[in-house]
Design an enzyme around this catalytic site. Structure first.
Site, mmCIF file in Angstrom:
data_model
loop_
_atom_site.group_PDB
_atom_site.id
_atom_site.type_symbol
_atom_site.label_atom_id
_atom_site.label_comp_id
_atom_site.label_asym_id
_atom_site.label_seq_id
_atom_site.Cartn_x
_atom_site.Cartn_y
_atom_site.Cartn_z
ATOM 1 C CE LYS A 203 -3.262 2.427 2.997
ATOM 2 N NZ LYS A 203 -4.306 2.278 4.012
HETATM 3 C C1 R5P Z 1 -1.509 4.073 7.250
HETATM 4 O O1 R5P Z 1 -0.840 4.810 7.922
HETATM 5 C C2 R5P Z 1 -2.776 3.572 7.798
HETATM 6 O O2 R5P Z 1 -3.159 2.336 7.257
HETATM 7 C C3 R5P Z 1 -3.806 4.583 7.616
HETATM 8 O O3 R5P Z 1 -4.705 4.499 8.644
HETATM 9 C C4 R5P Z 1 -4.475 4.520 6.299
HETATM 10 O O4 R5P Z 1 -3.534 4.262 5.288
HETATM 11 C C5 R5P Z 1 -5.041 5.791 5.995
HETATM 12 O O5 R5P Z 1 -5.865 5.732 4.889
HETATM 13 P P1 R5P Z 1 -6.234 7.121 4.254
HETATM 14 O O6 R5P Z 1 -4.958 7.802 3.956
HETATM 15 O O7 R5P Z 1 -6.972 6.764 2.984
HETATM 16 O O8 R5P Z 1 -7.101 7.843 5.238
#
Ligand code: R5P
Length: 295
Positions: A203
Site C-alpha cells: 500500500k
Molecule cells: C496508514 O498509515 C494507515 O493504514 C492509515 O490508517 C491509512 O492508510 C489511511 O488511509 P487514508 O490515507 O486513505 O485515510
C-alpha cells in the site's frame, strides 16, 4: 450406498480432456500455496483483478480520528460496499459482527502515538491471534528513510515469515515521513523494497509518474487515499492510479470524511472495478447523495 458393479457403466473419466491448470489472476502471486491464493482472491476480485478496501485503522496511532469517533455508527453502514476491511484487532473484536463475510486486513504493527517518533513501531499482533481471528492478510508499516527504518523492515519480514507458515498474506504499508519528498523515485524505492523483502502486496501513495512505480513493483499495489480531498479529486486520483497499474485502493478519510460516505464508496467502486471516468462517477456520487432516503 457404496459403489456397485451395475453402476460402473455410468462412470466417465473423460480421458480425452486434460485437467486444466490455471494461472492465478493476481500479479506476482502465482507461486503461493492454495490458502494464500484463496485469501488474496477474497480481497481482490477475480473478475476485475481489483479491490476497494476500506481503511479505518487510523486510531492505532491517532486515537479517535475525525469520522472514526464511533466506528459502530460511521463505519458499519459502509461495510456492505467494501471489498475488504482494514482495521485493528481491537475494533474487530469490539465492533465488527463476527457474522461478516468481508475479508479482514489486520493492522499488525504499532507502538508510538502521534506524540512520538512514529517509525519506532514493533509487531503488534501474533500470527497465532491473526489466525484465530480468521484474517485474510496482516498489514505492517514500513518507514523507508525513517529513523527506525531497519526495525520496521524486520517487523515486516517477521510477519512475512510467520504468514508464509500459515498462508496469510502480508501487506507492506509505506509510511512517508514529513521530511521526505513524496515522489515516484522515493515511492518506487519503498514499494520495491517491500516486494523484494517478501510483502505479498503493498500500500502506498499515488504520485506523478506512478506508472514507473507499478511497473517496477512485482506485486500488486493499492493506493491510500491520504488527506481528505474534494470528492471529484479523490475519484480522479483513484482513476489515475488504476490507469497507471494500481490493483485497487485502500481508502479511509476520503470515504468516511466525505459528505455522503456510502455514495462515495459506491462511486469509487465504479472507478476501480469498471473503469468509470471520474466525472461520471462524480455524477453518480451526487445522484446517490441527493436520492431520497428509503423509508
Ligand atoms: C496508514 O498509515 C494507515 O493504514 C492509515 O490508517 C491509512 O492508510 C489511511 O488511509 P487514508 O490515507 O486513505 O485515510
Amino acid at each position: 450406498m457404496a459403489d456397485t458393479d451395475n453402476m460402473k457403466e455410468a462412470k466417465n473419466y473423460y480421458p480425452e480432456i486434460p485437467q486444466r491448470s490455471e494461472l492465478f489472476f493476481l500479479k506476482g502471486s502465482n507461486s503461493y500455496d492454495w490458502g494464500m491464493k484463496n485469501r488474496l482472491a477474497r480481497i481482490f476480485s477475480p473478475v476485475s483483478g481489483k479491490t476497494v478496501m476500506l481503511a479505518f485503522d487510523h486510531g492505532y496511532f491517532q486515537g479517535p480520528t475525525t469520522g472514526l469517533e464511533r466506528v459502530d455508527i460511521s463505519i458499519l453502514p459502509l461495510v456492505p460496499q467494501a471489498d475488504a476491511l482494514m482495521l485493528t484487532r481491537g475494533i474487530l473484536r469490539t465492533i465488527i459482527p463476527a457474522s461478516t463475510q468481508k475479508p479482514i486486513v489486520m493492522r499488525a504493527s504499532g507502538g508510538p502515538s502521534i506524540l512520538k517518533e512514529l517509525s519506532n513501531e514493533h509487531q503488534a499482533v501474533d500470527m497465532e491471534d491473526a489466525v484465530r481471528m480468521n484474517v485474510c492478510a496482516v498489514a505492517v508499516q514500513v518507514f523507508i528513510g525513517g529513523e527506525y527504518e531497519t526495525q520496521s523492515i524486520v517487523n515486516m519480514t517477521r510477519l512475512v515469515d510467520a504468514g508464509m507458515r500459515c498462508g496469510i498474506p502480508t501487506l507492506g504499508v509505506t509510511a512517508v515521513g514529513r521530511e521526505i519528498t513524496r515522489d515516484a523515485r522515493y515511492i518506487g524505492l519503498a514499494v520495491r523494497m517491500c516486494a523484494e523483502l517478501g510483502a505479498t502486496f503493498v500500500k502506498t501513495y499515488f504520485v506523478p509518474g506512478f506508472e514507473t512505480v507499478t511497473a517496477a513493483c512485482p506485486v500488486p499495489i493499492v493506493i491510500a487515499g491520504g488527506k481528505k480531498l474534494p470528492e471529484l479529486d479523490a475519484l480522479k486520483m483513484a482513476h489515475d492510479a488504476i490507469s497507471q497499474g494500481a490493483s485497487g485502493v485502500d481508502m479511509g478519510r476520503n470515504i468516511f470524511q466525505a459528505e455522503a460516505p456510502v455514495a462515495m464508496l459506491q462511486a469509487v467502486r465504479k472507478v476501480v472495478h469498471e473503469n468509470m471516468p471520474p466525472e461520471h462517477a462524480f455524477e453518480l456520487y451526487q445522484d446517490l447523495k441527493n436520492a431520497p432516503a428509503m423509508a
